[in-house]
Design a protein around this motif. Structure first.
Motif, short mmCIF file in Angstrom:
data_model
loop_
_atom_site.label_atom_id
_atom_site.label_comp_id
_atom_site.label_asym_id
_atom_site.label_seq_id
_atom_site.Cartn_x
_atom_site.Cartn_y
_atom_site.Cartn_z
N CYS A 95 0.83 -1.19 0.00
CA CYS A 95 0.00 0.00 0.00
C CYS A 95 0.87 1.26 0.00
O CYS A 95 1.78 1.39 -0.81
N THR A 96 0.67 2.17 0.94
CA THR A 96 1.41 3.43 0.98
C THR A 96 2.82 3.28 1.53
O THR A 96 3.54 4.28 1.66
N GLY A 97 3.24 2.07 1.81
CA GLY A 97 4.65 1.84 2.14
C GLY A 97 5.55 2.24 0.99
O GLY A 97 6.76 2.42 1.17
N ALA A 98 4.98 2.41 -0.20
CA ALA A 98 5.76 2.86 -1.36
C ALA A 98 6.40 4.21 -1.11
O ALA A 98 7.46 4.51 -1.68
N PHE A 99 5.78 5.04 -0.27
CA PHE A 99 6.36 6.35 0.03
C PHE A 99 7.68 6.21 0.80
O PHE A 99 8.56 7.05 0.67
N VAL A 100 7.82 5.14 1.56
CA VAL A 100 9.08 4.88 2.26
C VAL A 100 10.14 4.45 1.26
O VAL A 100 11.28 4.94 1.29
N THR A 114 0.88 2.16 -5.77
CA THR A 114 0.47 2.33 -4.38
C THR A 114 -1.05 2.40 -4.37
O THR A 114 -1.70 2.18 -5.40
N HIS A 115 -1.63 2.68 -3.23
CA HIS A 115 -3.09 2.80 -3.15
C HIS A 115 -3.56 3.83 -4.18
O HIS A 115 -2.97 4.91 -4.31
N TRP A 116 -4.64 3.52 -4.88
CA TRP A 116 -5.11 4.39 -5.96
C TRP A 116 -5.37 5.82 -5.51
O TRP A 116 -5.21 6.77 -6.28
N ALA A 117 -5.75 6.00 -4.24
CA ALA A 117 -6.05 7.34 -3.75
C ALA A 117 -4.79 8.19 -3.59
O ALA A 117 -4.89 9.42 -3.42
N HIS A 118 -3.61 7.56 -3.66
CA HIS A 118 -2.37 8.30 -3.41
C HIS A 118 -1.39 8.20 -4.57
O HIS A 118 -0.24 8.64 -4.43
N THR A 119 -1.82 7.65 -5.70
CA THR A 119 -0.88 7.53 -6.83
C THR A 119 -0.48 8.90 -7.37
O THR A 119 0.69 9.10 -7.74
N GLU A 120 -1.41 9.83 -7.44
CA GLU A 120 -1.06 11.17 -7.94
C GLU A 120 -0.08 11.87 -7.02
O GLU A 120 0.85 12.54 -7.48
N GLU A 121 -0.27 11.70 -5.72
CA GLU A 121 0.65 12.32 -4.76
C GLU A 121 2.05 11.72 -4.89
O GLU A 121 3.05 12.43 -4.85
N THR A 145 6.30 -3.29 -5.24
CA THR A 145 5.31 -2.41 -4.61
C THR A 145 3.92 -2.97 -4.87
O THR A 145 3.68 -3.60 -5.90
N SER A 146 3.00 -2.73 -3.93
CA SER A 146 1.62 -3.19 -4.13
C SER A 146 0.67 -2.02 -4.07
O SER A 146 0.99 -0.96 -3.51
N ALA A 147 -0.51 -2.23 -4.63
CA ALA A 147 -1.58 -1.25 -4.50
C ALA A 147 -2.18 -1.36 -3.10
O ALA A 147 -1.60 -1.98 -2.21
N GLY A 148 -3.37 -0.77 -2.90
CA GLY A 148 -3.89 -0.64 -1.55
C GLY A 148 -4.54 -1.87 -0.96
O GLY A 148 -5.07 -2.72 -1.66
N LYS A 149 -4.46 -1.95 0.35
CA LYS A 149 -5.19 -2.91 1.18
C LYS A 149 -5.08 -4.35 0.68
O LYS A 149 -4.04 -4.96 0.78
N ALA A 150 -6.17 -4.89 0.11
CA ALA A 150 -6.18 -6.30 -0.27
C ALA A 150 -5.11 -6.64 -1.29
O ALA A 150 -4.66 -7.78 -1.38
N ALA A 151 -4.68 -5.66 -2.09
CA ALA A 151 -3.61 -5.92 -3.06
C ALA A 151 -2.31 -6.29 -2.37
O ALA A 151 -1.44 -6.93 -2.97
N ALA A 152 -2.16 -5.88 -1.11
CA ALA A 152 -0.98 -6.30 -0.35
C ALA A 152 -0.93 -7.82 -0.22
O ALA A 152 0.14 -8.43 -0.26
N PRO A 180 -5.67 -17.72 -4.77
CA PRO A 180 -4.25 -17.47 -4.97
C PRO A 180 -4.00 -16.35 -5.97
O PRO A 180 -2.96 -15.69 -5.92
N HIS A 181 -4.92 -16.13 -6.90
CA HIS A 181 -4.80 -15.08 -7.89
C HIS A 181 -6.14 -14.38 -7.99
O HIS A 181 -7.18 -15.01 -7.93
N ARG A 182 -6.12 -13.08 -8.16
CA ARG A 182 -7.35 -12.31 -8.09
C ARG A 182 -7.55 -11.50 -9.37
O ARG A 182 -6.63 -10.87 -9.86
N ALA A 183 -8.77 -11.55 -9.88
CA ALA A 183 -9.13 -10.70 -11.00
C ALA A 183 -9.84 -9.46 -10.48
O ALA A 183 -10.19 -9.38 -9.31
N GLY A 184 -10.05 -8.49 -11.35
CA GLY A 184 -10.81 -7.33 -10.95
C GLY A 184 -10.05 -6.05 -11.19
O GLY A 184 -9.04 -6.01 -11.87
#
Length: 320
Positions: A95-100, A114-121, A145-152, A180-184
């Protein structure tokens, strides 16, 4: 045994930390929590196992989500993550650990998410990073790096597949009652197995098809088995799996081929027959398209200790 260190400090998100700890609390791993002192996570206090000086000794360092992206992460955390990467550890952010990771300079010139709400930042603050808001995770080899929450969770299971193969990752996913693998949305690697829910319209059909991957199944075969029209079958497949019947079948055949390549010494011809691909040529074409490498290379790489990461695209409709 693979070593995993979770790098934590005040202000981390406990959801991602707990998720990673749960995934890597497996006999295949030795997981430790590393931080400078007693760490406050929202309403919780956490006593780390080791200090940050333990990070360079780990094979994999996980950085959970950073709660307040408007605040720069602590210098001691950033320095420790950078030192671990220099020492040869893989570093993965959730998630937002990408900022680190960005503050440590590990994402410069690389693709990341990273989380979609923070990609622009993230993109505005670090213009040297190619920020992709449309994937579940990005694997750059030593930096992930992963996207937000469940993507981790998707990224953590991907890491398990890299280290120990699909069978171990699938076992952990079953224990957690997740696919094991997620669509969406924000998805990049559609290989959806039988969903965890058992009350969907395809609950009996999907296991039936999984047991017959060696057979030349058609949409008509599946529709007849489910007592549905082909049109209604396609609609249910989209709802339940996020893809079409033929695409789902092909993805399952490739997943089965991966497992056989990892666990057996069967020839590519034998595996092609066992997965319903028909010929080795057909298997090689679809396998390379899906994973970016031919079956023989996949097998050699896995037996050497690391499975190649998937490409950003799995098989698309119309490519079957």
């Amino acid at each position: 045994m693979s070593s995993v260190a979770l790098a934590v400090t005040d202000g981390m998100l406990h959801f991602e930390l707990s998720l990673a700890y749960e995934v890597f609390s497996d006999p295949a791993y030795e997981v430790t929590v590393c931080g400078p002192r007693a760490v406050r996570l929202d309403r919780f206090l956490l006593e780390p196992d080791h200090g940050f000086d333990h990070l360079p000794a780990a094979g994999l360092v996980i950085v959970p989500g950073w709660a307040d992206v408007e605040v720069e992460p602590p210098a001691e955390l950033v320095d420790a993550v950078r030192a671990a990467h220099r020492a040869g550890a893989r570093v993965a952010s959730l998630c937002t650990g990408a900022f680190v990771l960005a503050a440590a300079g590990l994402l410069e010139g690389k693709r990341a998410t990273t989380h979609w709400a923070h990609t622009e930042e993230l993109a505005a603050r670090h213009p040297g990073i190619e920020v992709d808001p449309d994937v579940l995770y990005v694997d750059n080899g030593s930096v992930l790096t992963s996207a937000g929450k469940a993507a981790a969770l998707d990224l953590c299971l991907h890491l398990v597949r890299l280290d120990h193969g699909a069978a171990v990752a699938n076992t952990i996913a079953r224990r957690l009652v997740v696919p094991p693998h997620r669509a969406g949305g924000q998805a990049q690697f559609v290989r959806t197995p039988v969903p965890a829910r058992e009350d969907h319209p395809l609950a009996e059909l999907l296991p039936w098809a999984m047991e017959r991957l060696d057979q030349p199944l058609t949409v008509e075969d599946l529709a007849r088995r489910a007592n549905l029209s082909s049109r209604h079958l396609g609609r249910h497949f989209r709802t339940v799996t996020g893809t079409t019947p033929l695409q789902w079948l092909l993805n399952q055949r490739i997943r089965r081929a991966q497992e056989l390549l990892e666990a057996t010494g069967d020839s590519v011809d034998t595996i092609a027959a066992a997965t319903g691909m028909g010929t080795a040529t057909t298997l090689r074409r679809h396998f390379r398209r899906a994973l970016g490498v031919p079956p023989d290379s996949y097998r050699r790489t896995f037996r050497g200790g690391r499975v190649p990461p998937p490409r950003d695209e799995m098989v698309r409709p119309g490519e079957q």
